[in-house]
Design a protein around this motif. Structure first.
Motif, mmCIF file in Angstrom:
data_model
loop_
_atom_site.group_PDB
_atom_site.id
_atom_site.type_symbol
_atom_site.label_atom_id
_atom_site.label_comp_id
_atom_site.label_asym_id
_atom_site.label_seq_id
_atom_site.Cartn_x
_atom_site.Cartn_y
_atom_site.Cartn_z
ATOM 1 N N GLY A 1 1.117 -1.023 0.244
ATOM 2 C CA GLY A 1 -0.241 -0.370 -0.157
ATOM 3 C C GLY A 1 0.877 1.660 0.378
ATOM 4 O O GLY A 1 2.634 1.413 0.471
ATOM 5 N N PHE A 2 0.043 2.378 -0.089
ATOM 6 C CA PHE A 2 0.877 4.133 0.002
ATOM 7 C C PHE A 2 0.201 4.802 -0.177
ATOM 8 O O PHE A 2 -0.962 5.013 -0.333
ATOM 9 N N ILE A 3 0.912 6.042 0.313
ATOM 10 C CA ILE A 3 0.051 7.154 0.509
ATOM 11 C C ILE A 3 1.353 8.218 -0.058
ATOM 12 O O ILE A 3 2.438 8.246 -0.246
ATOM 13 N N VAL A 4 0.702 9.410 -1.232
ATOM 14 C CA VAL A 4 1.608 10.191 -1.991
ATOM 15 C C VAL A 4 0.938 11.549 -1.750
ATOM 16 O O VAL A 4 -0.514 11.494 -1.210
ATOM 17 N N SER A 5 1.202 12.107 -1.920
ATOM 18 C CA SER A 5 1.430 13.907 -0.879
ATOM 19 C C SER A 5 2.756 14.985 -1.530
ATOM 20 O O SER A 5 3.838 14.490 -1.655
ATOM 21 N N ASN A 6 1.890 16.351 -1.810
ATOM 22 C CA ASN A 6 2.845 17.612 -1.343
ATOM 23 C C ASN A 6 2.709 17.651 -0.002
ATOM 24 O O ASN A 6 3.707 19.524 0.002
ATOM 25 N N HIS A 7 2.611 17.695 0.675
ATOM 26 C CA HIS A 7 2.681 17.940 1.788
ATOM 27 C C HIS A 7 4.008 18.742 2.409
ATOM 28 O O HIS A 7 4.808 17.474 2.401
ATOM 29 N N PRO A 8 4.393 19.435 2.241
ATOM 30 C CA PRO A 8 5.766 20.135 3.326
ATOM 31 C C PRO A 8 5.953 19.568 3.995
ATOM 32 O O PRO A 8 7.560 18.416 4.375
ATOM 33 N N LYS A 9 4.992 18.447 5.477
ATOM 34 C CA LYS A 9 6.140 17.946 6.158
ATOM 35 C C LYS A 9 4.953 16.438 6.537
ATOM 36 O O LYS A 9 5.545 15.602 7.293
ATOM 37 N N PHE A 10 5.169 16.001 5.040
ATOM 38 C CA PHE A 10 4.797 14.711 4.463
ATOM 39 C C PHE A 10 5.873 13.307 5.145
ATOM 40 O O PHE A 10 4.993 13.054 6.537
#
Length: 401
Positions: free
Chosen positions: A252-261
């Motif tokens: 599974g995965f999570i993708v994001s552009n949040h700077p604190k991810f």
């Protein structure tokens, strides 16, 4: 002293009564041999697979298999450790790079299963002063992630933009809020009105997570999911997905552009305290993801299959959960468990395997056969499926003779 299993006695009795009628157990099917993404041997009979989530047919792709074999030879069978200790190999980073390229995001985080990806985000991102607002029909992994965390949980009616707006409007000003949506809902195959829902969530200052487990691969110009097709990529904070559907392996995965991810790697317990995926698995996943970037023909054929089967079943007289083909999932509604099991068994005896679903996986009183189409199903296989559904439906008495 109370037997801890006694709470399950009604279900045990119901299951036994079902088996006493002579039917096979719909939840204990064994694939003796898998021949391709669309065919297997079950009880010695060649069977068309219409009950897997192998949407893009990547499980037997030659490049995917070769990558897995190579990684197995070079890195061994497993990592025996967590990602934050000894469990990050070159292949894990390559897999996350493939995800970042596929989604066009700055960050990607791979979990050992899709279930854990939802568990990891929901249990970590919101604290006891925060709110998670979720669709009532959300997947079990989303609910379980909420239960593992301390956030306050607010449910809204399935796919109701109005109810989402109302419930967000009632929340106090204090505390953060996360709206959790799914692109495709796996039981009925219906899609979320993401454009309107995301607009409502942003109006109320909420962050947004979209689970694209059943949308990745064939929705949107790049196959990213329903959120891409809806044009809300820039407004979604987290996209959660799985490798066990269109990618054709597990993880599974999570993708994001949040700077604190990236801090999630140190605070998400389902990520920190689980052994990482074997090298062969992340190698197959990375190869598959990169091939899905150029899978326009596969996507087009999958949509063709979905529309043909949906219309064909409706023409035969079956009750279909959605008015038109909304995804690669087509849910055939049956009036009760007996009819559902009879239809399911008649299909299996003719060489078609589908999933049977019943409460609590479905709402109370809802019994269905869930068909999951694949880009590798041929036109001839779809013809056979329709013929065999016609026979099974007449045997069970759910369509006109």
């Amino acid at each position: 002293m109370t037997d801890l299993f006694s709470k399950f006695d009604p279900l045990i009795a119901e299951r036994q009564a079902l088996l006493d009628t002579g039917v096979r157990d719909p939840f204990a099917i064994v694939m003796d041999k898998v021949l391709s993404p669309t065919q297997a041997i079950i009880k010695g009979k060649e069977t068309i697979l219409l009950g897997t989530y192998n949407y893009m047919g990547m499980t037997f792709d030659a490049d995917v298999i070769a990558a897995g074999k190579k990684a197995l030879d070079e890195f061994g069978s497993g990592t025996t450790g967590s990602r934050v200790l000894n469990g990050t190999y070159q292949g894990h980073k390559e897999c996350e790079d493939a995800l970042k390229d596929f989604y066009g995001t700055k960050h990607a985080m791979v979990f050992s299963t899709g279930y854990q990806a939802n568990l990891g985000l929901m249990s970590t991102i919101a604290g006891k002063e925060d709110y998670i607002i979720l669709d009532a029909d959300s997947h079990a992994s989303i609910y379980d992630g909420c239960a593992l965390g301390n956030a306050q949980i607010v449910r809204f009616r399935h796919n109701s933009v109005e109810d989402l707006d109302k419930r967000l409007g009632r929340l106090p000003a204090e505390g953060g809020r996360l709206v959790v949506l799914e692109g495709v809902y796996s039981m009925l195959g219906d899609i979320a009105p993401l454009k309107d829902m995301v607009a409502v969530a942003k109006k109320h200052g909420a962050m947004i997570a979209v689970d694209e487990a059943h949308g990745m691969g064939f929705f949107g110009p790049n196959g990213r999911g329903v959120f891409e097709e809806a044009g809300v990529e820039d407004d979604v904070d987290f996209v959660i997905g799985t490798f066990s559907k269109s990618v054709g392996t597990v993880g599974g995965f999570i993708v994001s552009n949040h700077p604190k991810f990236e801090i999630l790697r140190l605070v998400s317990r389902p990520y920190v305290f689980t052994a990482s995926l074997p090298p062969s698995v992340v190698a197959t996943a990375a190869t598959s993801i990169r091939k899905l970037m150029h899978a326009d023909e596969k996507r087009a054929h999958l949509w063709k299959n979905s529309r043909r089967l949906h219309q064909g079943l409706r023409d035969l007289g079956f009750d279909i959960a959605t008015k038109e083909a909304e995804s690669a999932i087509i849910a055939v509604l049956l009036p009760d468990q007996e009819k559902a099991v009879m239809t399911w068994q008649a299909l299996l005896e003719q060489g078609v395997y589908v999933n049977m679903a019943r409460p609590p996986a479905t709402p109370a009183g809802m019994f269905l056969l869930r068909c999951s189409l694949c880009a590798e199903h041929t036109d001839e296989q779809v013809d056979l499926i329709l013929q065999r559904f016609a026979n099974a439906g007449r045997i069970a008495g759910v369509i006109p003779a």
